[in-house]
Enzyme design. Sequence first.
Site, PDB file in Angstrom:
ATOM      1  N   ARG B 223     -11.065 -34.336  44.312  1.00 48.68           N
ATOM      2  CA  ARG B 223      -9.612 -34.250  44.286  1.00 48.68           C
ATOM      3  C   ARG B 223      -9.071 -35.291  43.305  1.00 48.68           C
ATOM      4  O   ARG B 223      -9.632 -36.383  43.178  1.00 48.68           O
ATOM      5  CB  ARG B 223      -9.033 -34.543  45.682  1.00 48.68           C
ATOM      6  N   HIS B 271      -8.838 -27.249  37.551  1.00 43.62           N
ATOM      7  CA  HIS B 271      -9.276 -27.031  38.942  1.00 43.62           C
ATOM      8  C   HIS B 271      -9.919 -25.656  39.108  1.00 43.62           C
ATOM      9  O   HIS B 271      -9.498 -24.851  39.955  1.00 43.62           O
ATOM     10  CB  HIS B 271      -8.078 -27.190  39.906  1.00 43.62           C
TER      11      HIS B 271
END
Lengths: 308, 308
Positions: B223, B271
């Site tokens: 993350r 991502h």
Amino acid sequence: MTFVLKTDAQRAFEWSRHFAESAPEIAFRLWPDIGDPAQVRFLATWSLPPDLATTLPNLELLFSTGAGVDQFDLSRLPGHVQVVRMVEPGIVDGMVEYVTMAVLAWHRDLFAYLARQRTASWEPIRVQTAASRKVGVLGLGMLGQAVARKLAGFGFEMHGWSRNRREIPGVRCHAGAAALPGFLASCQALVFLLPLTEQTLGMLNASLFARLPRGATLINVARGQHLLLDDLRAALNDGQLAGAILDVTDPEPLPPDHWLWSDRRVVVTPHIASMTQPETAVRSVLQNLRRHARGEAMVGLVDRTRGY
Amino acid sequence: MTFVLKTDAQRAFEWSRHFAESAPEIAFRLWPDIGDPAQVRFLATWSLPPDLATTLPNLELLFSTGAGVDQFDLSRLPGHVQVVRMVEPGIVDGMVEYVTMAVLAWHRDLFAYLARQRTASWEPIRVQTAASRKVGVLGLGMLGQAVARKLAGFGFEMHGWSRNRREIPGVRCHAGAAALPGFLASCQALVFLLPLTEQTLGMLNASLFARLPRGATLINVARGQHLLLDDLRAALNDGQLAGAILDVTDPEPLPPDHWLWSDRRVVVTPHIASMTQPETAVRSVLQNLRRHARGEAMVGLVDRTRGY
């Protein structure tokens, strides 16, 4: 009885060290300091010295320091000299790494993302499963087999082609000239790994490209002379090929003003996919010398009529 | 008894199809068209709808459509709602592909070669063997284990760290806080794959970077909030880090004027390392629904006190 190595200074240093450690009984010398030429029975080199037949009259074995022997003009060699390709795990590992990287970069859109990074655009592309992607390896020798096996481990629909039939777990193996069109139709990414011979020179041409699925990507890790660059450019412009990853070119080094450098659909690396690793290469050469002394078959012995 | 999915139109279409094929008996609805809210017992979503406790009073199971649940504010959920991470092979495969690509690109100098291509320079870099390279995976959950195992198959010197000891063939597994510095000292490339929790927030910081070998490369596929960007920039400027490959950022999308886009030592992808694949995700959800109905443990059930 002398073993001569002809290479650059760094590699010469490393081969010398491994020879000294593993086979101190062998008179190991570095070109051009070869001592008595009549004593030289073994030569390891990438390029042939001039007038080999007269300079080294008692040469028995010529070892290529690379995986290929196409750089040798075999017609200049006396018929009794045996020629040996480099078969050592370092070459295989390097090729497997490079091709896996190239295929994953194609599969996961790495070059598109690098282009988007230059324009600061956050723009995801939907991930396709490996099982939905068709990858083909043209040439299933030592390198092609290892590459196909590794790629199969990622779950790609793998295809392979060779002149004679192979069996590789997880790979649909096609064999012979008649099976080539069917194989090519199954290659969204084509990994080219045939040796360079008179038969394969210029084989990557418009008629081969036309048999690939539209928008295919070419990965050439064999020789630059396999590829007709005008045909490549036409196929890219036409959209028949979406891209090309080329580790080999013709000529090498590629001149600074060559169109390949600046074409955004092409990735060029300077013939680094696979390099002989001195430690494992020396081990391989010494094993072949022992086999030769015992009259056994050497690993990588070249069929001079076939050219590889 | 209704199963509600909240996602984008394309994914909604695919999930609907797979649900209809595999479990026509389940009343499957797409947010916000949920029918009678009192009937909704199951919800699959990436983001929590507002006022979940009042909108869906009879909710039993909350499925994340992604591998993480850090995007959920668990304190807003009634205590009886069970939370389930997405555990499905598509996510694992995508992560293994991306990290393998990133580690091979680092190992084989791909980004250096792409830079050299822009200046038309044919300049080979000597190939190092994978065995001479140390790669570490921080976090050995489902994804980290799969990644470490795949990389071990290339012959890298593999290290792994997790809170509790794991055993992975070909991987030196370090465990617990006391072992972390020794692990970090063994990471020329560090793959970061811990879940985001209060304990791991900001964990990729100057003091962690200082424990890596000088010139290490960071690959963050966890993350963006794990990484302190000022510390990253300082470590890059100082040379402590040679580069970073970041699939996650904070915020996402990364704003167009952000320095990460234009830093030549950084690769940013939006991502995309790993995406849930609808077909296998639906299969996984249906298996968990069956386990739940039989009173068996669900795969990916989150320990709400631990946060993952």
